[in-house]
Enzyme design. Structure first.
Site, short mmCIF file in Angstrom:
data_model
loop_
_atom_site.label_atom_id
_atom_site.label_comp_id
_atom_site.label_asym_id
_atom_site.label_seq_id
_atom_site.Cartn_x
_atom_site.Cartn_y
_atom_site.Cartn_z
N CYS A 1 -3.93 -20.64 -26.08
CA CYS A 1 -3.71 -20.92 -25.03
C CYS A 1 -3.12 -19.79 -23.85
CB CYS A 1 -2.90 -22.20 -24.59
SG CYS A 1 -2.54 -22.52 -22.86
N GLU B 1 3.37 -23.56 -32.49
CA GLU B 1 3.62 -22.88 -31.49
C GLU B 1 4.96 -22.12 -31.63
OE1 GLU B 1 4.66 -23.17 -26.76
OE2 GLU B 1 3.30 -24.60 -27.49
#
Length: 328
Positions: free
Chosen positions: A107, A137
Site C-alpha cells: 500500500c 507491517e
C-alpha cells in the site's frame, strides 16, 4: 417536542456504517493479483496473505494464486507478489538472489512510512515505531532501519523505551491502529520525551481513521456491533474495540454471516454493521440478509465521509500490461 422517529421503538433496525470495507490500498493489491493472473497465467505466487481476509485469499487461490510464507517456497525465476503490508529490504534481496520477478503490491501509505523510517534513520534519529509486535507491517517497517527502530506496543510499552539522545527522537506508527490508543501512546511518550517529534503527516491511514470514526458515531445507539473481518486483520479487530469503547453493549468479529450467534441478537433492537478495510462488500450484504431473516429489516446507512482515493497499479505490472497490449 421531539422529532418523530423513523423507526418505531418496537422495531428492529440496522445501522450500517459508511465508509466500510475495501480501502484504496486493498483494492490495488487484490487487483494486482487478478491482473497478474490474467497477464502471466497461473500460478502466481504471493508472499504472505495479499490482504488479511480469509474470503479474499480463498477466492484468489481458486483463480490460481499460491500463497507462501517466504521467497524460498517460490520456484526460481517465477513471479512473486509482495503483500499490501510491505516487506523489509532483505526480502527484495532474497527475491533477486532467486531470480524472481517481484511485483510490489505494498500500500502506498505503508510505503510512505517506510520512506519516513529511512529518512529519519539517515539523520541518525531514534525511531519509536508504535505498533503490534509480529504484525507484517511492523516487521517490514522495522526492517528498513533495524538499528534505529524500537517497537512501542501500546501505552504500556512506553516504560521500556530508552533513547540515545532525547533531542533526536521521532515516532512513527503502523497504519491500522486505533487512533485513540495511538494518541494515548504518543501522550505517554511525550511525558517521558518532551522533544519527541511527530511524523510529517499522520501515519494511521485515512481508511482506518474513517472506519473508526463512523463506528464511534453509531456505537452509542447499538445493542451489538458486528464487524465483518478476519482475526488477523488489525484494523478489523480495532473496530470491535472502538465500538465497545464508544458505547456499544457488545461487539463481535465474524468472517461470514453464518458465524453470527443468534444469542447475540436475542435482546437486541439496534445492530450496528461495519467491515474492515480488506473486506469485500458482498460479505456485508450476506450479513444484512442474515439479519433481515431474523427481523432486522430496517437498514439505515450512516455516512461520515466519502472516500474517492484510488491508487494506480504497481509500475512493473503496468509496464508489462502496456507491452502486452502493444503486441495486440
Amino acid at each position: 417536542m421531539t422529532e418523530p422517529e423513523t423507526t418505531p421503538r418496537t422495531g428492529k433496525r440496522v445501522l450500517l456504517a459508511k465508509p466500510r470495507g475495501y480501502c484504496a490500498g486493498v483494492d490495488r493489491a487484490v487487483q494486482t493479483v487478478e491482473e497478474a493472473l490474467t497477464l502471466y497465467g497461473a500460478p502466481i505466487y504471493v508472499r504472505k496473505q495479499i490482504v488479511h481476509n480469509k474470503h479474499v485469499v480463498q477466492t484468489l487461490e481458486a483463480k490460481g494464486a499460491i500463497f507462501v510464507e517466504e521467497n524460498e517456497e517460490v520456484p526460481e525465476g517465477a513471479t512473486v507478489i509482495f503483500s499490501a503490508h510491505g516487506v523489509a529490504p532483505e526480502v527484495y534481496e532474497q527475491a533477486r538472489e532467486r531470480s524472481l520477478k517481484a511485483i510490489d503490491a505494498t500500500c502506498p501509505l505503508v510505503t510512505k512510512v517506510h520512506q519516513e523510517a529511512r529518512r529519519f534513520a539517515s539523520e541518525d534519529y531514534d525511531i519509536l515505531l508504535i505498533g503490534h509486535e509480529g504484525h507484517e507491517e511492523v516487521i517490514g517497517t522495522a526492517g528498513e532501519a533495524p538499528a534505529h527502530i524500537q517497537l512501542v506496543d501500546g501505552p504500556d510499552g512506553v516504560d521500556k523505551v530508552t533513547v540515545r539522545d532525547p533531542n533526536k527522537v521521532v515516532w512513527l506508527s503502523q497504519t491500522t491502529l486505533s487512533v485513540d490508543e495511538t494518541l494515548e501512546t504518543v501522550a505517554r511518550l511525550r511525558q517521558k520525551l518532551p522533544l519527541l517529534q511527530s511524523p510529517p503527516s499522520d501515519d494511521i491511514c485515512y481508511a482506518t481513521s474513517n472506519r473508526q470514526h463512523v463506528v464511534k458515531e453509531i456505537a452509542p445507539d447499538c445493542d451489538v456491533v458486528i464487524v465483518v473481518g478476519s482475526r488477523n486483520s488489525s484494523n478489523s479487530v480495532r473496530l470491535v474495540e472502538v465500538a465497545v469503547d464508544a458505547g456499544a453493549r457488545a461487539g463481535h468479529l465474524v468472517d461470514f454471516a453464518d458465524e453470527i450467534d443468534d444469542a447475540w441478537l436475542a435482546d437486541a433492537r439496534t445492530v450496528g454493521v461495519t467491515s474492515g478495510a480488506s473486506v469485500p462488500d458482498e460479505l456485508v450484504q450476506q450479513v444484512l440478509a442474515h439479519l433481515a431473516e431474523r427481523g432486522f429489516t430496517d437498514v439505515e446507512e450512516i455516512t461520515t465521509a466519502n472516500e474517492r482515493l484510488t491508487f494506480s497499479l504497481p509500475q512493473e505490472l503496468k509496464r508489462d500490461m502496456k507491452a502486452a497490449a502493444s503486441r495486440g
